[in-house]
Motif scaffolding. Structure first.
Motif, PDB file in Angstrom:
ATOM      1  N   ARG A   1      -0.001  50.503 -22.597  1.00 43.05           N
ATOM      2  CA  ARG A   1      -0.979  51.254 -23.412  1.00 43.05           C
ATOM      3  C   ARG A   1      -1.482  52.454 -22.615  1.00 43.05           C
ATOM      4  NH1 ARG A   1      -2.363  46.023 -25.076  1.00 43.05           N
ATOM      5  NH2 ARG A   1      -3.922  45.906 -23.438  1.00 43.05           N
ATOM      6  N   GLU A   2      -1.676  52.264 -21.322  1.00 43.57           N
ATOM      7  CA  GLU A   2      -2.156  53.381 -20.492  1.00 43.57           C
ATOM      8  C   GLU A   2      -1.065  54.416 -20.250  1.00 43.57           C
ATOM      9  OE1 GLU A   2      -5.604  51.024 -17.986  1.00 43.57           O
ATOM     10  OE2 GLU A   2      -3.844  51.780 -16.924  1.00 43.57           O
ATOM     11  N   GLY A   3       0.140  53.937 -19.950  1.00 45.71           N
ATOM     12  CA  GLY A   3       1.194  54.843 -19.471  1.00 45.71           C
ATOM     13  C   GLY A   3       2.045  55.459 -20.561  1.00 45.71           C
ATOM     14  N   LEU A   4       2.034  54.919 -21.760  1.00 48.13           N
ATOM     15  CA  LEU A   4       2.944  55.416 -22.798  1.00 48.13           C
ATOM     16  C   LEU A   4       2.216  56.100 -23.955  1.00 48.13           C
ATOM     17  CD1 LEU A   4       5.401  52.337 -22.952  1.00 48.13           C
ATOM     18  CD2 LEU A   4       5.822  54.554 -21.872  1.00 48.13           C
ATOM     19  N   ALA A   5       0.878  56.017 -23.979  1.00 53.60           N
ATOM     20  CA  ALA A   5       0.139  56.515 -25.148  1.00 53.60           C
ATOM     21  C   ALA A   5       0.181  58.030 -25.278  1.00 53.60           C
ATOM     22  CB  ALA A   5      -1.308  56.031 -25.091  1.00 53.60           C
ATOM     23  N   ALA A   6       0.480  58.736 -24.176  1.00 53.12           N
ATOM     24  CA  ALA A   6       0.543  60.196 -24.268  1.00 53.12           C
ATOM     25  C   ALA A   6       1.768  60.625 -25.078  1.00 53.12           C
ATOM     26  CB  ALA A   6       0.594  60.811 -22.875  1.00 53.12           C
ATOM     27  N   ARG A   7       2.740  59.772 -25.134  1.00 55.36           N
ATOM     28  CA  ARG A   7       4.007  60.142 -25.771  1.00 55.36           C
ATOM     29  C   ARG A   7       4.279  59.368 -27.074  1.00 55.36           C
ATOM     30  NH1 ARG A   7       6.967  60.989 -28.326  1.00 55.36           N
ATOM     31  NH2 ARG A   7       9.092  61.710 -28.347  1.00 55.36           N
ATOM     32  N   PHE A   8       3.705  58.150 -27.178  1.00 48.33           N
ATOM     33  CA  PHE A   8       3.977  57.283 -28.332  1.00 48.33           C
ATOM     34  C   PHE A   8       2.665  56.756 -28.919  1.00 48.33           C
ATOM     35  CE2 PHE A   8       7.458  56.776 -25.287  1.00 48.33           C
ATOM     36  CZ  PHE A   8       8.555  57.111 -26.072  1.00 48.33           C
ATOM     37  N   ARG A   9       2.739  56.356 -30.175  1.00 47.73           N
ATOM     38  CA  ARG A   9       1.647  55.557 -30.738  1.00 47.73           C
ATOM     39  C   ARG A   9       1.971  54.117 -30.377  1.00 47.73           C
ATOM     40  NH1 ARG A   9       0.060  54.905 -37.152  1.00 47.73           N
ATOM     41  NH2 ARG A   9      -1.558  53.313 -36.813  1.00 47.73           N
ATOM     42  N   VAL A  10       1.267  53.580 -29.409  1.00 52.78           N
ATOM     43  CA  VAL A  10       1.600  52.265 -28.857  1.00 52.78           C
ATOM     44  C   VAL A  10       0.787  51.192 -29.593  1.00 52.78           C
ATOM     45  CG1 VAL A  10       1.725  50.860 -26.758  1.00 52.78           C
ATOM     46  CG2 VAL A  10       1.982  53.345 -26.606  1.00 52.78           C
ATOM     47  N   ILE A  11       1.484  50.315 -30.280  1.00 53.13           N
ATOM     48  CA  ILE A  11       0.824  49.275 -31.076  1.00 53.13           C
ATOM     49  C   ILE A  11       1.223  47.924 -30.500  1.00 53.13           C
ATOM     50  CG2 ILE A  11       0.617  48.286 -33.386  1.00 53.13           C
ATOM     51  CD1 ILE A  11       1.290  51.052 -34.508  1.00 53.13           C
ATOM     52  N   THR A  12       0.223  47.166 -30.046  1.00 60.20           N
ATOM     53  CA  THR A  12       0.516  45.893 -29.374  1.00 60.20           C
ATOM     54  C   THR A  12      -0.212  44.757 -30.093  1.00 60.20           C
ATOM     55  OG1 THR A  12      -1.294  46.254 -27.801  1.00 60.20           O
ATOM     56  CG2 THR A  12       0.877  47.011 -27.117  1.00 60.20           C
ATOM     57  N   PRO A  13       0.466  44.076 -31.007  1.00 59.21           N
ATOM     58  CA  PRO A  13      -0.179  42.957 -31.700  1.00 59.21           C
ATOM     59  C   PRO A  13      -0.230  41.693 -30.839  1.00 59.21           C
ATOM     60  CG  PRO A  13       2.064  43.280 -32.528  1.00 59.21           C
ATOM     61  CD  PRO A  13       1.826  44.358 -31.493  1.00 59.21           C
ATOM     62  N   ASP A  14      -1.202  40.842 -31.123  1.00 53.84           N
ATOM     63  CA  ASP A  14      -1.166  39.460 -30.635  1.00 53.84           C
ATOM     64  C   ASP A  14      -0.348  38.680 -31.657  1.00 53.84           C
ATOM     65  OD1 ASP A  14      -2.817  39.799 -28.406  1.00 53.84           O
ATOM     66  OD2 ASP A  14      -4.646  39.507 -29.588  1.00 53.84           O
ATOM     67  N   LEU A  15       0.749  38.075 -31.227  1.00 50.77           N
ATOM     68  CA  LEU A  15       1.542  37.269 -32.159  1.00 50.77           C
ATOM     69  C   LEU A  15       0.695  36.079 -32.622  1.00 50.77           C
ATOM     70  CD1 LEU A  15       4.898  37.626 -30.230  1.00 50.77           C
ATOM     71  CD2 LEU A  15       4.326  38.655 -32.441  1.00 50.77           C
ATOM     72  N   ARG A  16       1.042  35.509 -33.776  1.00 53.45           N
ATOM     73  CA  ARG A  16       0.133  34.539 -34.400  1.00 53.45           C
ATOM     74  C   ARG A  16      -0.267  33.386 -33.469  1.00 53.45           C
ATOM     75  NH1 ARG A  16       1.674  31.767 -39.632  1.00 53.45           N
ATOM     76  NH2 ARG A  16       2.170  33.850 -40.395  1.00 53.45           N
ATOM     77  N   GLY A  17      -1.570  33.140 -33.464  1.00 53.92           N
ATOM     78  CA  GLY A  17      -2.123  32.071 -32.633  1.00 53.92           C
ATOM     79  C   GLY A  17      -2.572  32.535 -31.260  1.00 53.92           C
ATOM     80  N   PHE A  18      -2.048  33.673 -30.796  1.00 53.03           N
ATOM     81  CA  PHE A  18      -2.369  34.163 -29.446  1.00 53.03           C
ATOM     82  C   PHE A  18      -3.473  35.230 -29.539  1.00 53.03           C
ATOM     83  CE2 PHE A  18       1.937  32.542 -29.242  1.00 53.03           C
ATOM     84  CZ  PHE A  18       1.925  31.821 -28.054  1.00 53.03           C
ATOM     85  N   GLY A  19      -4.194  35.413 -28.425  1.00 57.55           N
ATOM     86  CA  GLY A  19      -5.215  36.466 -28.363  1.00 57.55           C
ATOM     87  C   GLY A  19      -6.161  36.360 -29.551  1.00 57.55           C
ATOM     88  N   GLY A  20      -6.264  37.446 -30.303  1.00 59.17           N
ATOM     89  CA  GLY A  20      -7.216  37.471 -31.420  1.00 59.17           C
ATOM     90  C   GLY A  20      -6.610  37.136 -32.772  1.00 59.17           C
ATOM     91  N   SER A  21      -5.344  36.729 -32.815  1.00 56.52           N
ATOM     92  CA  SER A  21      -4.700  36.465 -34.113  1.00 56.52           C
ATOM     93  C   SER A  21      -4.781  34.990 -34.483  1.00 56.52           C
ATOM     94  CB  SER A  21      -3.218  36.876 -34.071  1.00 56.52           C
ATOM     95  OG  SER A  21      -3.100  38.268 -33.939  1.00 56.52           O
ATOM     96  N   PRO A  22      -5.069  34.703 -35.759  1.00 53.36           N
ATOM     97  CA  PRO A  22      -5.095  33.295 -36.189  1.00 53.36           C
ATOM     98  C   PRO A  22      -3.694  32.693 -36.225  1.00 53.36           C
ATOM     99  CG  PRO A  22      -5.479  34.775 -38.055  1.00 53.36           C
ATOM    100  CD  PRO A  22      -5.377  35.647 -36.834  1.00 53.36           C
ATOM    101  N   LEU A  23      -3.616  31.358 -36.208  1.00 56.60           N
ATOM    102  CA  LEU A  23      -2.308  30.693 -36.184  1.00 56.60           C
ATOM    103  C   LEU A  23      -1.719  30.531 -37.585  1.00 56.60           C
ATOM    104  CD1 LEU A  23      -0.086  29.262 -34.607  1.00 56.60           C
ATOM    105  CD2 LEU A  23      -1.467  27.189 -34.592  1.00 56.60           C
ATOM    106  N   GLY A  24      -2.565  30.290 -38.565  1.00 51.65           N
ATOM    107  CA  GLY A  24      -2.052  30.104 -39.927  1.00 51.65           C
ATOM    108  C   GLY A  24      -1.427  28.736 -40.095  1.00 51.65           C
ATOM    109  N   ALA A  25      -0.869  28.504 -41.297  1.00 55.38           N
ATOM    110  CA  ALA A  25      -0.407  27.149 -41.631  1.00 55.38           C
ATOM    111  C   ALA A  25       1.109  27.072 -41.821  1.00 55.38           C
ATOM    112  CB  ALA A  25      -1.112  26.696 -42.908  1.00 55.38           C
TER     113      ALA A  25
END
Ligand code: MLT
Length: 261
Positions: free
Chosen positions: A31-55
């Motif tokens: 996110r720090e090193g590539l944002a000058a050149r790209f729109r860097v989008i980093t999701p938390d895959l389901r259940g990890f970080g801030g994303s819910p796990l779902g059913a």
């Protein structure tokens, strides 16, 4: 499933999918090193970080569909998709299920083959321990020691400490779900010859989880791939050698954006 996502920078969209058992926090240097050149989008895959796990039942296809839904939600037609290890399995599922959304792929420290029977069993045993114990001791014992390479263990104590902290904060039920999803993933190698978009295969020279042989098999099967070995790195190239990782992705993505125009 709506994934919790960090979204920084501007330019060609670059979606980065994290490894197991981590979260989008592992992509700090990207996110720090590539944002000058790209729109860097980093999701938390389901259940990890801030994303819910779902059913849903565990499946890398479900994880790939989550990423396609994320592109829809952000109004992004096509993006460069990069995945490290488990994130690479999800990227390969995206190649299979949503190839029209992909400008090119970065496959880092991952493999296209399905698991041998013994590995599948060991994943199920790990999932059962995670579920019955309700903590991540099994990950600290069995997974963490192999995540970074000997050079990082010797020279980069802070990096190892950071990775350990990320493993410790993984929700046990999400980790169990992901282990079952990875155990069930199909072989993706056979279909690679039909995927014609450009691919960058990155491989840590000291990685023992995904090996150079795995990387060569993917690069050999893909019609339009380049393989770059990252020295002084184990499995987590993006975390252990962020500068080399970012340079390789910048060069690949810049060439890709030029031809995609
Ligand atoms: C990862 O880093 O995502 C895992 O090592 C993947 C795996 O367990 O195969």
């Amino acid at each position: 499933m709506q994934l919790y996502t960090r979204d920084v920078g501007g330019g060609t969209p670059l979606i980065l999918l994290h490894a197991f058992p981590l979260s989008s926090a592992m992509w700090l240097a990207q996110r720090e090193g590539l944002a000058a050149r790209f729109r860097v989008i980093t999701p938390d895959l389901r259940g990890f970080g801030g994303s819910p796990l779902g059913a849903d039942d565990p499946s890398v296809d479900v994880m790939a569909d989550d990423v396609a839904a994320l592109l829809d939600a952000k109004g992004i037609e096509r993006a460069i998709i990069g995945g490290l290890s488990m994130g690479g399995y999800v990227t390969l599922a995206l190649c299979r299920r949503h190839p029209e959304r992909i400008l090119g792929v970065v496959l880092a420290d991952t493999k296209a083959s399905a698991d041998p029977e013994a590995v599948r069993h060991s994943r199920v045993r790990t999932a059962e321990r995670l579920e019955s114990e309700g903590n991540v001791s099994v990950l600290l014992e069995d997974v963490l020691p192999n995540l970074v390479g000997p050079t990082t263990m010797r020279q980069r104590a802070l990096v190892y400490g950071r990775v350990r902290g990320l493993v410790q904060s993984t929700p046990p039920h999400a980790a169990a779900w992901a282990q079952r999803a990875m155990a069930a993933r199909p072989d993706a190698l056979g279909a690679l010859s039909g995927f014609r978009r450009p691919a960058l295969v990155l491989q840590g020279a000291e990685d023992t989880i995904a090996t150079e042989e795995d990387a060569r098999a993917m690069a050999g099967a893909l019609p339009n791939a380049e393989l770059i070995m990252i020295p002084g790195s184990g499995h987590l190239t993006a975390v252990e050698q962020p500068q080399l990782f970012n340079e390789a992705v910048t060069e690949f993505g810049t060439a890709l954006a030029r031809t995609a125009r």
